[in-house]
Design a protein around this motif. Sequence first.
Motif, short mmCIF file in Angstrom:
data_model
loop_
_atom_site.label_atom_id
_atom_site.label_comp_id
_atom_site.label_asym_id
_atom_site.label_seq_id
_atom_site.Cartn_x
_atom_site.Cartn_y
_atom_site.Cartn_z
N ASN A 130 0.86 -1.17 0.00
CA ASN A 130 0.00 0.00 0.00
C ASN A 130 0.91 1.24 0.00
OD1 ASN A 130 -1.83 2.05 0.42
ND2 ASN A 130 -3.05 0.89 1.88
N PRO A 131 1.48 1.58 -1.16
CA PRO A 131 2.43 2.69 -1.20
C PRO A 131 1.81 4.03 -0.81
CG PRO A 131 2.01 1.85 -3.42
CD PRO A 131 1.29 0.96 -2.46
N GLY A 132 0.53 4.22 -1.08
CA GLY A 132 -0.13 5.47 -0.69
C GLY A 132 -0.15 5.68 0.81
N ALA A 133 -0.27 4.59 1.55
CA ALA A 133 -0.28 4.66 3.01
C ALA A 133 1.13 4.50 3.58
CB ALA A 133 -1.18 3.59 3.58
N GLY A 134 2.09 4.10 2.73
CA GLY A 134 3.49 4.03 3.15
C GLY A 134 3.91 2.75 3.84
N PHE A 135 3.20 1.64 3.58
CA PHE A 135 3.61 0.38 4.20
C PHE A 135 3.23 -0.80 3.31
CE2 PHE A 135 -0.75 0.86 5.54
CZ PHE A 135 -1.25 -0.44 5.54
N GLY A 136 3.72 -1.95 3.70
CA GLY A 136 3.40 -3.19 3.01
C GLY A 136 3.72 -4.36 3.90
N TYR A 137 3.57 -5.55 3.36
CA TYR A 137 3.84 -6.78 4.10
C TYR A 137 4.72 -7.69 3.27
CZ TYR A 137 0.03 -5.41 7.17
OH TYR A 137 -0.78 -4.73 8.05
N VAL A 138 5.64 -8.36 3.93
CA VAL A 138 6.44 -9.39 3.27
C VAL A 138 6.12 -10.72 3.93
CG1 VAL A 138 8.33 -7.88 2.56
CG2 VAL A 138 8.43 -8.99 4.78
N ARG A 139 6.25 -11.78 3.14
CA ARG A 139 6.04 -13.14 3.64
C ARG A 139 7.35 -13.88 3.49
NH1 ARG A 139 1.19 -14.61 1.39
NH2 ARG A 139 0.29 -13.87 3.31
N ASP A 140 7.70 -14.68 4.50
CA ASP A 140 8.95 -15.44 4.43
C ASP A 140 8.86 -16.50 3.33
OD1 ASP A 140 7.45 -17.51 5.55
OD2 ASP A 140 8.48 -17.47 7.46
N ALA A 141 10.01 -17.06 2.96
CA ALA A 141 10.09 -17.99 1.84
C ALA A 141 9.21 -19.23 2.05
CB ALA A 141 11.54 -18.40 1.60
N GLU A 142 9.01 -19.64 3.30
CA GLU A 142 8.18 -20.80 3.58
C GLU A 142 6.69 -20.47 3.60
OE1 GLU A 142 10.82 -20.00 5.75
OE2 GLU A 142 12.16 -21.30 4.61
N GLY A 143 6.37 -19.18 3.60
CA GLY A 143 4.98 -18.75 3.62
C GLY A 143 4.30 -18.89 4.96
N ARG A 144 5.08 -19.06 6.02
CA ARG A 144 4.51 -19.26 7.36
C ARG A 144 4.29 -17.96 8.11
NH1 ARG A 144 8.35 -23.51 10.06
NH2 ARG A 144 9.83 -22.25 8.91
N HIS A 145 5.13 -16.95 7.84
CA HIS A 145 5.07 -15.70 8.61
C HIS A 145 4.94 -14.51 7.67
CE1 HIS A 145 6.31 -17.85 12.21
NE2 HIS A 145 7.21 -18.46 11.46
N SER A 146 4.22 -13.50 8.12
CA SER A 146 4.07 -12.26 7.38
C SER A 146 4.45 -11.11 8.31
CB SER A 146 2.62 -12.11 6.92
OG SER A 146 2.47 -10.98 6.09
N TYR A 147 5.19 -10.14 7.79
CA TYR A 147 5.69 -9.03 8.59
C TYR A 147 5.40 -7.71 7.90
CZ TYR A 147 8.39 -12.82 10.60
OH TYR A 147 8.76 -14.00 11.18
N ILE A 148 5.16 -6.68 8.70
CA ILE A 148 4.88 -5.34 8.17
C ILE A 148 6.19 -4.57 7.99
CG2 ILE A 148 4.54 -4.29 10.45
CD1 ILE A 148 2.27 -2.61 9.11
N PHE A 149 6.23 -3.76 6.95
CA PHE A 149 7.36 -2.83 6.78
C PHE A 149 6.82 -1.45 6.46
CE2 PHE A 149 6.69 -4.40 2.46
CZ PHE A 149 6.81 -3.25 1.68
N VAL A 150 7.58 -0.44 6.85
CA VAL A 150 7.21 0.94 6.61
C VAL A 150 8.17 1.52 5.58
CG1 VAL A 150 6.95 3.23 7.64
CG2 VAL A 150 6.29 1.19 8.94
N ILE A 151 7.62 2.01 4.47
CA ILE A 151 8.45 2.64 3.44
C ILE A 151 9.09 3.87 4.05
CG2 ILE A 151 8.39 3.83 1.21
CD1 ILE A 151 6.01 1.94 0.50
N GLY A 152 10.37 4.06 3.83
CA GLY A 152 11.08 5.19 4.40
C GLY A 152 11.83 4.80 5.67
N ARG A 153 11.46 3.70 6.27
CA ARG A 153 12.21 3.16 7.41
C ARG A 153 12.93 1.90 7.00
NH1 ARG A 153 9.31 3.69 13.21
NH2 ARG A 153 9.71 5.90 13.38
N ALA A 154 12.21 0.96 6.40
CA ALA A 154 12.79 -0.32 6.01
C ALA A 154 13.56 -0.22 4.69
CB ALA A 154 11.71 -1.39 5.90
N LEU A 155 13.15 0.71 3.82
CA LEU A 155 13.84 0.90 2.55
C LEU A 155 13.65 2.33 2.10
CD1 LEU A 155 11.88 -0.61 -0.43
CD2 LEU A 155 10.83 -0.11 1.73
#
Length: 75
Positions: free
Chosen positions: A20-45
């Motif tokens: 959701n670039p308009g809101a400035g965040f997104g989610y990544v999922r690990d390679a196994e697909g078991r966990h999902s984590y939030i990231f904030v654009i401008g902090r994480a990248l």
Amino acid sequence: MPSDRLVANELQQGTVARLNPGAGFGYVRDAEGRHSYIFVIGRALKHSQARTLTVGKAVRFRVSGQGRVDELVVA
């Protein structure tokens, strides 16, 4: 004994699950697909890197102890 929990500060491989670039965040999922984590654009990248992100894009990421992405590297 293997653990289902990811170790904080370990560089993980995964994909962008939601974005959701308009809101400035997104989610990544690990390679196994078991966990999902939030990231904030401008902090994480950097904002310039955010322009290359799309859902499904391969990334490497570092997770904080609170389950947030501290660093996101576009693969």
